[in-house]
Enzyme design. Structure first.
Site, short mmCIF file in Angstrom:
data_model
loop_
_atom_site.label_atom_id
_atom_site.label_comp_id
_atom_site.label_asym_id
_atom_site.label_seq_id
_atom_site.Cartn_x
_atom_site.Cartn_y
_atom_site.Cartn_z
N HIS A 1 -7.93 -4.81 -1.24
CA HIS A 1 -6.74 -4.14 -0.75
C HIS A 1 -6.41 -4.64 0.67
CE1 HIS A 1 -3.96 -0.68 -0.82
NE2 HIS A 1 -4.18 -0.60 0.48
N SER B 1 0.83 -1.20 0.00
CA SER B 1 0.00 0.00 0.00
C SER B 1 0.87 1.26 0.00
CB SER B 1 -0.96 -0.05 1.19
OG SER B 1 -1.96 0.95 1.10
N ASP C 1 -9.41 -3.73 -5.81
CA ASP C 1 -8.73 -2.62 -5.13
C ASP C 1 -8.92 -1.34 -5.95
OD1 ASP C 1 -7.03 -0.91 -3.81
OD2 ASP C 1 -5.24 -2.17 -4.04
#
Length: 323
Positions: free
Chosen positions: A292, A165, A262
């Site tokens: 995600h 991320s 995501d």
């Protein structure tokens, strides 16, 4: 985008991902949406304890590293006495959450699967620390260990960066910073990137995906960005919008992983297509049925473990390839 027009991703998840979404930790209170940032950080740490349990045991060592911003805590994971390379890990959390404990299992598994020393960097969080502090802290950590390798039994001739991320952005940005500023910390043999954001302000996936289930609505993404950046001009910086950097030359080999549902998947697709178009070594893999942050859930999701092993294999292959 009108919420009703978004894809109903919760009905399309894999069975493993659905099990995680529906899992209720006993005694865990609800997310403190109205709490201050410190309250939310403590909750995130508490919530991640379950997901970090039962991780492989190995020798670990905590080290405070001096940087221009003060000491930064690092944690060294050593699966064996000697290592063929050193892998620096940057945790996710939207630049505002997370620490070495919230991502402990991920780093332990990565160390186990690569057989290399993994160094987690507890970079300063936003909004208290603004761009580019986290990158400069990471670079300072790399410089420190390159100068003290013998003291920590490290092999820093071959190094890599990894992150998930926001940590994926920091991983790639740090590698590009080393290249662009001509800082020598070792030969960067690979960068492992799980579902990162790399500078897009809008995309098809950001319109179609994202909701309360992943904390990645358009409003959420704007909030993370405003917390991290100093001003609007930083949005175009080549170490924030990485597509404004030179991706046509000397980019270390990149393993680019994405989650099917995501909102940030288009960042990964664009990064892969850009590198591929300019003959920069890279590999892209999308993990179907996932959201995600799925990398955290290897206790319940075999595909999360697969994604870690895929990244580890990529890194190990680059250890054997002269550059």
């Amino acid at each position: 985008m009108k919420p009703e027009n978004k894809i109903p991703v919760l009905t399309r998840l894999s069975d493993e991902m659905k099990a995680v979404v529906n899992f209720q930790q006993p005694g865990l209170p609800p997310w403190p949406a109205d709490g201050d940032i410190e309250t939310q950080r403590q909750y995130y740490l508490l919530e991640r304890r379950f997901w970090n349990a039962d991780a492989p045991s190995m020798t670990t060592r905590t080290c405070a590293v001096p940087t221009p911003y003060g000491d930064v805590t690092t944690r060294l994971y050593s699966p064996q006495p000697t290592s063929q390379a050193t892998l620096y890990y940057l945790h996710g959390g939207g630049f505002i959450l997370g620490n070495l404990d919230t991502h402990d299992r991920i780093m332990r598994l990565l160390a186990r699967y690569t057989g290399c020393t993994v160094i987690g960097i507890d970079y300063s969080l936003s909004p208290q620390a603004r761009y580019p502090q986290a990158i400069e802290e990471t670079v300072a950590v790399c410089s420190y260990f390159s100068q003290h390798a013998d003291e920590y039994s490290l092999n820093v001739e071959k190094i890599g960066f990894a992150g998930d991320s926001a940590g994926a952005m920091l991983a790639l940005a740090s590698a590009l910073w080393l290249r662009d500023k001509h800082i020598r910390c070792g030969n960067v043999i690979a960068i492992l990137l799980w579902y990162g954001l790399y500078g897009l302000q809008d995309s098809v996936s950001r319109r179609l995906f994202g909701g309360a289930w992943d904390g990645l609505t358009r409003e959420d993404l704007d909030m993370y960005e405003k917390a991290y950046l100093r001003n609007d001009e930083d949005r175009e910086s080549p170490w924030y919008c990485l597509f404004n950097n030179d991706l046509t030359r000397d980019v270390p080999p990149c393993f680019i992983a994405s989650a099917e549902f995501d909102p940030l998947i288009d960042d990964s697709r664009l990064l892969h297509q850009t590198l591929q178009a300019h003959q920069q070594p890279c590999e892209y893999k999308m993990y179907p049925g996932t959201l995600h942050a799925f990398l955290h859930y290897s206790r319940m999701m075999t595909i999360a473990d697969d994604a870690l092993q895929d990244g580890a294999r990529f890194f190990m292959a680059r250890m054997k390839t002269p550059r």
